[in-house]
Enzyme design. Structure first.
Site, PDB file in Angstrom:
ATOM      1  N   LYS A  34       0.835  -0.927  -0.098  1.00 48.40           N
ATOM      2  CA  LYS A  34      -0.060   0.269   0.166  1.00 48.40           C
ATOM      3  C   LYS A  34       0.496   1.006   0.002  1.00 48.40           C
ATOM      4  CE  LYS A  34      -0.127  -0.467   5.211  1.00 48.40           C
ATOM      5  NZ  LYS A  34      -0.994  -1.112   6.295  1.00 48.40           N
ATOM      6  N   TYR A 263      18.055  28.706   8.841  1.00 46.07           N
ATOM      7  CA  TYR A 263      16.630  29.989   9.661  1.00 46.07           C
ATOM      8  C   TYR A 263      16.493  30.366  11.497  1.00 46.07           C
ATOM      9  CZ  TYR A 263      14.683  29.693   4.791  1.00 46.07           C
ATOM     10  OH  TYR A 263      14.754  30.631   3.524  1.00 46.07           O
TER      11      TYR A 263
HETATM   12  C1  LIG Z   1      -0.371  -1.896   6.613  1.00 51.97           C
HETATM   13  C2  LIG Z   1      -0.309  -2.603   7.215  1.00 51.97           C
HETATM   14  C3  LIG Z   1      -0.083  -4.554   6.920  1.00 51.97           C
HETATM   15  C4  LIG Z   1       1.401  -4.404   6.900  1.00 51.97           C
HETATM   16  O1  LIG Z   1       2.284  -3.702   8.935  1.00 51.97           O
HETATM   17  P1  LIG Z   1       4.015  -3.637   8.132  1.00 51.97           P
HETATM   18  O2  LIG Z   1       3.916  -3.107  10.234  1.00 51.97           O
HETATM   19  O3  LIG Z   1       3.824  -2.759   7.258  1.00 51.97           O
HETATM   20  O4  LIG Z   1       4.257  -5.062   8.831  1.00 51.97           O
HETATM   21  C5  LIG Z   1      -0.939  -5.792   7.734  1.00 51.97           C
HETATM   22  N1  LIG Z   1      -2.257  -5.716   8.231  1.00 51.97           N
HETATM   23  C6  LIG Z   1      -2.874  -4.664   7.883  1.00 51.97           C
HETATM   24  C7  LIG Z   1      -4.094  -4.675   7.767  1.00 51.97           C
HETATM   25  C8  LIG Z   1      -2.091  -3.300   7.302  1.00 51.97           C
HETATM   26  O5  LIG Z   1      -2.618  -2.133   7.236  1.00 51.97           O
END
Ligand SMILES: *Cc1c(COP(=O)(O)O)cnc(C)c1O
Length: 369
Positions: A34, A263
């Site tokens: 994702k 800055y």
């Molecule tokens: C993002 C997500 C994962 C992966 O999590 P990590 O901590 O990156 O391994 C797994 N299951 C769900 C439902 C998620 O939203």
């Protein structure tokens, strides 16, 4: 490309990390890609992960891009669908959906499928304590029965949950969630062919009970080479960094004791120092909240960031450096300097750093190492 600032993506490291995941579980791997594969480039990452058993994404658009890039494995949409029109796409692209609210079940119950639309693969999500998505243990059996009664839903219905605190080895919350999940499942008297899934990266690496009886694990961050567990580093899990964010020295100055840098002149030199200016800033995704003292790697040595991060540049105290010159390569995170360390200095997590690299930064993919 005239500016040296770039992100190198090491696909061999990515494949290595997938092997590490495999070596730690009996379950099938659903690689989480994702958010543009945590900022690494979804299509390139998915191609390199061709031996995974499946993929998980957050949205339908991500899933469609993945399918169109040639992915043939199962693709699970972690947030499922929200409206009827989405469901058309879910069928057209052969996607699997997480069902986490009653609205979704109502849509399924009312849906008028075309002749080719049947056998929707769904995962019923149980809220075992995260309180973000899913049905409470009290609701779950009613929802399960309703799903089984939808003739457009393929049987068996699969069951999942998500862990809230698996990155904290000292927290007992994960044990409570596993217990809650097990009890909720027993109450459903599932068919033998229902698949179950609980573990993210942290669950996979730190909580064997979170996948001992699972058909699927859902690792994300570990594939990209960060430590999934707090107060541990990636080396301890044999994980290798996939993204190395690089730039170069574009100016060197001798600055006098008592002078301020950048800055707000927020950093005042305590001595006469040598300052290197590096061509990277928050406009590239380097975190603006990185504190003075955040390590920066130049010619294999770490030097402290000083003063405020600006849009296009940072300043570094390189006083001890002997032969440093304009044009020398700088590593902000990645090989030799873990993104976990930078995240800690910027009061965030490596997920956020990876996702935050901006469009200005060109990405180069290789199979080095
Ligand atoms: C993002 C997500 C994962 C992966 O999590 P990590 O901590 O990156 O391994 C797994 N299951 C769900 C439902 C998620 O939203």
């Amino acid at each position: 490309m005239s500016r040296a600032t770039r992100a190198d993506i090491n696909l061999s490291a990515l494949k290595h990390n997938l092997h590490v995941a495999r070596a730690n579980t009996q379950a099938n791997i659903m690689a989480v890609v994702k958010a543009n594969a945590y900022g690494h480039g979804m299509v390139e990452i998915a191609r390199a992960l061709s031996t995974t058993d499946g993929f998980a994404v957050a949205t339908i658009d991500e899933a469609m891009d993945l399918r169109e890039s040639g992915v043939y494995q199962p693709i699970l949409i972690l947030e499922g669908f929200n409206r009827v029109d989405d469901l058309r796409l879910v069928y057209a692209y052969d996607l699997q959906c997480v069902i986490h609210n009653e609205q979704q079940i109502e849509i399924l119950e009312k849906y008028k499928p075309t002749v080719s639309e049947k056998g929707l693969k769904v995962w019923l999500k149980i809220d075992t304590g995260m309180h973000r998505l899913g049905f409470s243990p009290q609701q779950v059996s009613t929802m399960y029965q309703r799903l089984l009664s939808c003739n457009i839903v393929q049987q068996p219905v699969h069951i999942m949950t998500h862990l809230a605190c698996a990155d904290d080895k000292d927290s007992n919350f994960t044990n409570l969630q596993i217990k809650c999940f097990t009890e909720s499942m027993e109450a459903l008297s599932l068919g033998e062919d229902s698949h179950i899934s609980v573990a993210n990266s942290a669950g996979l690496m730190a909580w064997p009970d979170a996948h001992a009886n699972s058909h699927w694990v859902r690792p994300g961050i570990m594939l990209y080479g960060s430590s999934p567990v707090m107060q541990s580093n990636a080396d301890q899990f044999d994980l290798k960094p996939v993204m190395t964010l690089k730039s170069e020295v574009i100016a060197l100055h001798d600055i006098k004791k008592g002078d301020g840098i950048g800055y707000g002149q927020s950093y005042v030199c305590e001595d006469n120092i040598k300052v290197a200016t590096i061509a990277i800033g928050y406009g590239d995704g380097y975190p603006r909240h990185a504190q003075t003292g955040t390590p920066v790697l130049i010619n294999g040595k770490q030097y402290p960031l000083i003063g405020r991060v600006s849009m296009d540049m940072i300043t570094v105290d390189v006083s001890p450096a002997k032969k440093l010159k304009i044009g020398d390569e700088v590593i902000l995170w990645g090989e030799g300097l873990s993104a976990d360390v930078i995240a800690e200095h910027a009061n965030t997590i490596s997920y956020d750093l990876f996702c935050g690299v901006t469009q200005r930064v060109p990405f180069y993919y290789s199979h080095a190492g």
